[in-house]
Structures are given as C-alpha cells and as structure tokens.
Design an enzyme around this catalytic site. Structure first.
Site: not given
Ligand SMILES: [Zn+2]
Length: 353
Positions: A142, A226, A306
């Site tokens: 992330d 991502e 997170d």
C-alpha cells in the site's frame, strides 16, 4: 521462435586513476564534433585521443542535433576494446592501459561498454532475465498510506511492514528551506537543495524497494501493487491528498520494485485500487475508518487502516486474471543493483534476442 529476454545492468567501480588529460582531449573532440558534425576520427587525429574512444564521442556529438554544448564528456570504450577475464574477475582496457577488478555478478553474457569519468568506471553488462518463479500467494504493498511511503502486508503470516516514515518529514523540511531561500532570491541554492532532497528520497526508495522484494523473496510470494492511474482517479474518495501520491518518488519506487523483483524472477501484479481501504480484509464488508483505525461492524475486526489496506491489496484478484509484470519495462528504467561495490546506477533495457 525461441526468444530470450535480456537485461542491461550497470555497475560503477572506482578506477583510482587520473584520466584528466584524456578527459580534456575528449572534451576537445566533442567540441570539434559539435562544430563540424564530423564523424571521422581522422579529422580529430591531431587532438591525440585514442581513435576508439574518439569515435564514440564523434558519433554521439555529431548525431544528436539537440546537443548544443559539451557537457560531462566521458571516455566510452565499446565492447571490442574491452577484455574480460571472468576467472580472475578482471576487466582490461588496453587503449587506456586500465585494469579493473570487479566483484559484481559473474553470470553476465557480455560487457556492452565501459564509461569512464573522473572517478568512476561504469560497466554496462547484459544478463539473461531470470524466468518468473512459482509463488505461494502475494504480499500487498500500500503506497497511499497515512504516514509511510509503503505499508506491506502478508496475509499468510499476518505480518505487516511499515516503511519510510521519514519521507513526509524530509519533504516538509526541504520545502521550508527552499521557501526561505526563494524569499532571499537565492535560486541557485534552491536548485541545489532540490537535488539534495531527491537524492535522499531516491536512497530511501532503494532501501524500501529492497526490503519489499527481499520480503517477497524470503516468503516466496509475488508482489501486488495498486494500479497507479486508478489510484489517482480514486484518491479524493479515498484518503485525501498524500505527498507521495502525485510525486515522481511514487513512480520511482514502483520502478525500483519492478526492477529488483524481475532480477529475482518474482512476479509483480497490479490490482484495482477501489475500496482497498474501506473494506474489511477479513470478511470483505464495508468498515468504518477513523483516522488510522479501521473497524469492521460485521465481524468486529479492528486493525490499523494501512495494514488492513495492504492485506486487501494482497488478497485482491489480479485484473483480467493476468500479471502485468512488464507494463513499463519497454520504456526502460533506471535503478541500482545491490552489489558489494560502491553506489551504482543501472538501466533496464529488455532486448529480445
Ligand atoms: Zn469484517
């Protein structure tokens, strides 16, 4: 057709020699090439630089019409001017009477060229790209976190790594310094400070990408990221603006992860970023975010926001069921292989042979 993908790596070695005279001559050759656009080493024979090196400079400076002035000339020695002794890990460049000992990986196929500047020899080698390995699951990275450059979650062990806490602090510090200098009209210094900051961030990105890839290596997992363009679209609905998101450092980290993973045959995959921070990583239901805390009303799961997002990324199905390992590889990227040597720079240029 049987094709092999190759990578080009560049290693830097301190040469401990004084080439200032040769570099001066090289500068003269470059100026001559700019002036005359000549490509013949006979035309610069009077300057006295070895013709093999002069040729390289002539080629560069007479071909590239955008080059308007001579800057940072190096002594570039092509493959045919380089001898390699792999057994003793030695490189010999007869036209410069230069011997170099190297400690980097010995499985390269050939040395493409060696570039010499005042202090360093940059050695560019071609290696076979390792084939992608079979992995047991994925770790999720992330990069749109509440205070770190990256948070890495491994759902199979439950472990979370939070990396690069200092980035925002570094950015603020240098922004303030720059602002102060700008007010005083010291624009030269502003540029210098900017350069210093990007060096620090680059170094940080190297360490973080190393850590991420090593984690995947140790656990025999792939890496899920991502899709960066998608994040930009979702960012407002997600966690608001973050320093790292719109900056070059974000992209740089991605390139470093891709490159280091590729060297070890670790697959990297992209996922859709939608709801990676809103959904519960255990049951998949929509949860409640409160600052850094994530709470799931459905199953009662409580986690750091997170960490929860990184687990979601790791678990999410890959887009279209395929891995997008080489998405940006055709452009080539710049990175540093970790070696026992000094700081190194390296370029990835997949070639199909
Ligand atoms: Zn839940």
């Amino acid at each position: 057709m049987n094709s092999v993908i190759c990578m080009i790596l560049t290693y830097k070695i301190k040469h401990n020699r004084d080439f200032s005279h040769e570099l001066q001559l090289a500068h003269k050759v470059a100026e001559f090439a700019l002036r005359t656009r000549s490509r013949s080493s006979k035309d610069v024979k009077h300057i006295g630089l070895k013709s093999m090196i002069a040729n390289q400079i002539l080629r560069k400076y007479s071909k590239d019409k955008k080059l308007k002035c001579v800057r940072r000339v190096v002594l570039a020695v092509p493959n045919q001017g380089i001898h390699v002794d792999k057994e003793n890990q030695q490189i010999n460049i007869p036209c410069l009477k230069l011997d170099l000992n190297y400690q980097f990986r010995n499985d390269f196929k050939k040395i493409n060229q060696v570039e010499i500047n005042k202090d360093y020899a940059s050695i560019s080698v071609t290696i076979d790209e390792p084939s992608t390995r079979k992995v047991d699951g994925y770790i999720g990275v992330d990069r749109n976190t509440t205070g770190h450059i990256a948070v890495v979650g491994n759902p199979s062990t439950g472990k979370v790594l939070k990396l690069g806490k200092s980035a925002e602090h570094i950015h603020k510090k240098y922004k303030n310094i720059r602002r102060g200098l700008q007010k005083k009209g010291k624009y030269g210094l502003v540029k210098k400070i900017k350069h210093r900051e990007s060096n620090i961030v680059r170094d940080l990105n190297h360490k973080i990408s190393r850590k991420i890839v090593d984690t995947a290596d140790k656990n025999n997992t792939g890496i899920k990221l991502e899709d960066i363009k998608q994040i930009r679209r979702h960012v407002k609905s997600r966690r608001g603006f973050r320093y790292s998101l719109n900056s070059w450092s974000y992209y740089q980290l991605e390139q470093m992860i891709l490159y280091k993973a590729k060297l070890l045959g670790i697959p990297v995959a992209y996922i859709e970023p939608a709801y990676t921070s809103q959904n519960c990583s255990l049951c998949g239901h929509l949860g409640i975010r409160n600052g850094k805390e994530f709470k799931c009303p459905s199953c009662g799961h409580v986690d750091h926001a997170d960490s929860n997002a990184s687990f979601n990324i790791a678990k999410r199905q890959v887009k279209d069921g395929r891995l997008c390992v080489d998405r940006d590889a055709h452009k080539g990227s710049t990175d540093t292989p970790q070696t026992a040597m000094m700081g190194t720079t390296s370029t990835v240029e997949p070639n199909v042979l």
